[in-house]
Motif scaffolding. Sequence first.
Motif, PDB file in Angstrom:
ATOM      1  N   ILE A 172       5.124  12.242  -8.507  1.00  0.00           N
ATOM      2  CA  ILE A 172       4.946  11.417  -7.308  1.00  0.00           C
ATOM      3  C   ILE A 172       5.607  12.141  -6.152  1.00  0.00           C
ATOM      4  CG2 ILE A 172       5.478   9.213  -6.195  1.00  0.00           C
ATOM      5  CD1 ILE A 172       5.379   7.886  -8.881  1.00  0.00           C
ATOM      6  N   ALA A 173       4.810  12.560  -5.207  1.00  0.00           N
ATOM      7  CA  ALA A 173       5.332  13.290  -4.049  1.00  0.00           C
ATOM      8  C   ALA A 173       5.824  12.309  -2.987  1.00  0.00           C
ATOM      9  CB  ALA A 173       4.253  14.197  -3.466  1.00  0.00           C
ATOM     10  N   ALA A 174       6.678  12.812  -2.105  1.00  0.00           N
ATOM     11  CA  ALA A 174       7.181  11.987  -1.009  1.00  0.00           C
ATOM     12  C   ALA A 174       6.053  11.704  -0.018  1.00  0.00           C
ATOM     13  CB  ALA A 174       8.333  12.693  -0.302  1.00  0.00           C
ATOM     14  N   GLU A 175       6.130  10.552   0.624  1.00  0.00           N
ATOM     15  CA  GLU A 175       5.121  10.187   1.632  1.00  0.00           C
ATOM     16  C   GLU A 175       5.488  10.852   2.954  1.00  0.00           C
ATOM     17  OE1 GLU A 175       5.198   5.919   1.535  1.00  0.00           O
ATOM     18  OE2 GLU A 175       3.735   5.843  -0.098  1.00  0.00           O
ATOM     19  N   TRP A 176       5.112  12.121   3.084  1.00  0.00           N
ATOM     20  CA  TRP A 176       5.511  12.890   4.256  1.00  0.00           C
ATOM     21  C   TRP A 176       4.941  12.324   5.554  1.00  0.00           C
ATOM     22  CZ3 TRP A 176       1.176  14.539   6.689  1.00  0.00           C
ATOM     23  CH2 TRP A 176       0.013  14.649   5.909  1.00  0.00           C
ATOM     24  N   TRP A 177       3.770  11.620   5.446  1.00  0.00           N
ATOM     25  CA  TRP A 177       3.157  11.097   6.666  1.00  0.00           C
ATOM     26  C   TRP A 177       3.918   9.892   7.238  1.00  0.00           C
ATOM     27  CZ3 TRP A 177       1.256  10.815   1.766  1.00  0.00           C
ATOM     28  CH2 TRP A 177       1.144   9.537   1.198  1.00  0.00           C
ATOM     29  N   ARG A 178       4.804   9.320   6.422  1.00  0.00           N
ATOM     30  CA  ARG A 178       5.610   8.194   6.905  1.00  0.00           C
ATOM     31  C   ARG A 178       6.969   8.638   7.438  1.00  0.00           C
ATOM     32  NH1 ARG A 178       3.586   3.213   4.946  1.00  0.00           N
ATOM     33  NH2 ARG A 178       2.031   3.458   3.298  1.00  0.00           N
ATOM     34  N   ARG A 179       7.290   9.921   7.298  1.00  0.00           N
ATOM     35  CA  ARG A 179       8.613  10.402   7.688  1.00  0.00           C
ATOM     36  C   ARG A 179       8.455  11.368   8.856  1.00  0.00           C
ATOM     37  NH1 ARG A 179      12.300   9.687   3.292  1.00  0.00           N
ATOM     38  NH2 ARG A 179      13.649  11.249   4.227  1.00  0.00           N
ATOM     39  N   ASP A 182       0.838  -1.191   0.000  1.00  0.00           N
ATOM     40  CA  ASP A 182       0.000   0.000   0.000  1.00  0.00           C
ATOM     41  C   ASP A 182       0.881   1.253   0.000  1.00  0.00           C
ATOM     42  OD1 ASP A 182      -2.070   1.764   0.144  1.00  0.00           O
ATOM     43  OD2 ASP A 182      -2.476   1.467   2.277  1.00  0.00           O
ATOM     44  N   THR A 183       1.468   1.551  -1.158  1.00  0.00           N
ATOM     45  CA  THR A 183       2.298   2.731  -1.312  1.00  0.00           C
ATOM     46  C   THR A 183       2.376   3.077  -2.790  1.00  0.00           C
ATOM     47  OG1 THR A 183       4.514   3.665  -0.982  1.00  0.00           O
ATOM     48  CG2 THR A 183       4.381   1.308  -1.428  1.00  0.00           C
ATOM     49  N   HIS A 184       2.641   4.365  -3.080  1.00  0.00           N
ATOM     50  CA  HIS A 184       2.791   4.757  -4.479  1.00  0.00           C
ATOM     51  C   HIS A 184       4.250   5.015  -4.830  1.00  0.00           C
ATOM     52  CE1 HIS A 184       2.024   8.545  -2.185  1.00  0.00           C
ATOM     53  NE2 HIS A 184       3.053   8.960  -2.890  1.00  0.00           N
ATOM     54  N   ILE A 185       5.187   4.772  -3.913  1.00  0.00           N
ATOM     55  CA  ILE A 185       6.614   4.844  -4.230  1.00  0.00           C
ATOM     56  C   ILE A 185       6.960   3.602  -5.045  1.00  0.00           C
ATOM     57  CG2 ILE A 185       8.927   4.987  -3.289  1.00  0.00           C
ATOM     58  CD1 ILE A 185       7.193   7.455  -2.795  1.00  0.00           C
ATOM     59  N   PRO A 186       7.438   3.740  -6.278  1.00  0.00           N
ATOM     60  CA  PRO A 186       7.568   2.582  -7.183  1.00  0.00           C
ATOM     61  C   PRO A 186       8.386   1.426  -6.614  1.00  0.00           C
ATOM     62  CG  PRO A 186       7.814   4.613  -8.413  1.00  0.00           C
ATOM     63  CD  PRO A 186       7.774   5.002  -6.978  1.00  0.00           C
ATOM     64  N   GLN A 237       5.849  -3.271  -4.063  1.00  0.00           N
ATOM     65  CA  GLN A 237       5.670  -4.699  -3.924  1.00  0.00           C
ATOM     66  C   GLN A 237       6.643  -5.231  -2.881  1.00  0.00           C
ATOM     67  OE1 GLN A 237       6.342  -6.106  -7.894  1.00  0.00           O
ATOM     68  NE2 GLN A 237       8.560  -5.993  -7.763  1.00  0.00           N
ATOM     69  N   LEU A 238       6.228  -6.293  -2.214  1.00  0.00           N
ATOM     70  CA  LEU A 238       7.031  -6.922  -1.177  1.00  0.00           C
ATOM     71  C   LEU A 238       7.299  -8.365  -1.566  1.00  0.00           C
ATOM     72  CD1 LEU A 238       5.110  -5.639   1.988  1.00  0.00           C
ATOM     73  CD2 LEU A 238       7.201  -4.686   0.989  1.00  0.00           C
ATOM     74  N   ALA A 239       8.524  -8.808  -1.316  1.00  0.00           N
ATOM     75  CA  ALA A 239       8.885 -10.209  -1.539  1.00  0.00           C
ATOM     76  C   ALA A 239       8.781 -10.935  -0.205  1.00  0.00           C
ATOM     77  CB  ALA A 239      10.290 -10.321  -2.119  1.00  0.00           C
TER      78      ALA A 239
END
Length: 516
Positions: A465-472, A389-393, A397-399
């Motif tokens: 694509i902006a940075a996910e400021w809410w995660r930082r 659940d993220t838009h950072i390319p 995806q998770l392995a």
Amino acid sequence: MTTKALGPHPGKRRYLALFFPWLPAERLCRTAPRPPDAPLVFAEKQRGALRIASVDAHAQAVGLSAGMPLADARARVPGLIVVTHDPVADHAWLDRLALGCNRYSPLVALDAPCGLILDIAGAEHLFAGEAGLLEDIEMRLSRLGMSVRSALGPTADAARALARYQTRPAPDEEQAIRRLPVAALELEAEATTTLVRAGLRTIGDLASRPMANIAARFGASAATALRRILGDAPSPLDPRIGLPPVMAERRFAEPLGSSAHAIKILAELAGEAIGALAERGKGGRHFRATFFRSDGLARSIEVETGHATRDTGLVMRLFAERMDTLADPLDPGFGFDMIRLAVPRLDPLGAGQLKLEGGAVREAAMDELVDRMTTRLGRGRVKKLMVADTHIPEQAQLALPAIDAPPPVPWQAPEPGEPPTRPFHLFDPPQPIEVIAEVPDGPPQRFRWRRAFHAVRRYEGPERIAAEWWRRRDNAGLTRDYYRVEDVQGRRYWLFRHGLYDEKPDPRWYIHGLFA
């Protein structure tokens, strides 16, 4: 005889404590013989100096003890044998002893560095009482060359204190506990000294005083430790392996000397466990087979499945795969006298119906293939890509280990006839490039990557694509402007400018992926 343990024994709790006073020395003697009468000590660096960490019986007899400087010990005993202390090897050996003691109870706790505690409620009837159980344990441990001090008690703390500190017999357990020295509380050295100076030398002396006075004068820890030994406060056990919800086992009067015969018995136990799962409407996800040898040691082999199953054939195929990959093959030694199959993890499993087009059959075959590959190669080597659940390319995806991956989520597909919005090959991390653009914040016209120049024939973008400021925590991060570009030779790339000019005076460019 086969038994199934589906929960803790409902009766009165009984605990057995085992204390191995010379565990490091006796572990070492199993592989490295030494002169029979030479004192042996284990040394380690403490506070910048070499000190004794552990001793054997001969070293203790000549007055050596843990904590003594090694130089003083050498001066006192010229022929002293010194070995580097190896707590990791000691813990591994204690863990093997704990696995062997699982034959007496599925609830065995490590009392590191040199003890075990067993919850034996309901197990004594298999050995004609507690005396028979103790005799069997001591016999098997003596075969392994282990000296042991054992004690029974109504609580885990009481049994442990009796095994370590009891010096003379008592008419009953209550009197034995009250005769223990206050050192059995294992408080700080200063607190123990204060108790002795106050004339409170035994647990009975301390128990005769009001608990509030003990807490006020000697601290709450003293009152808590006393209540736990006396059984007035809970003394929980932290077992090495939790009690499985489904378990099947079989004991043999004559040990099995053949691994092949043991595997046949395991298949029968698997059938019994699968029957118990069917009664519950559950399926197993984790199966653990333990083979107990007559010399007191044991060997555990575990397999997992990606989905709940009640297929005995599948479980046995996974065990066969696992055994084929063992670096140390299953060795019966002098024979297996007990085999246990536990199912620690269950999931709901209802009745299913096959699809007419055969889709469910293909899915089941794929699941079985993943289980077999995971069993053979290891759970961390077979992975499945899942949507994040993220838009950072590079984080989209998770392995995850395929055997633990959640149900798949549909990937976003492009519109019919439209080219893909994301490349098939992604660089992680992105690779830096040099870009020439008509205007500072415009699209790339030419770029150099890996010492080769590429002229851009057409482009599409930017996709911002902006940075996910809410995660930082620092609200930092630069904006990315992505472009899908095609060079004059028809090769397609995914480029981005890292940062806007009002965020950074000289934004850098990167290539993030290649389109097919």
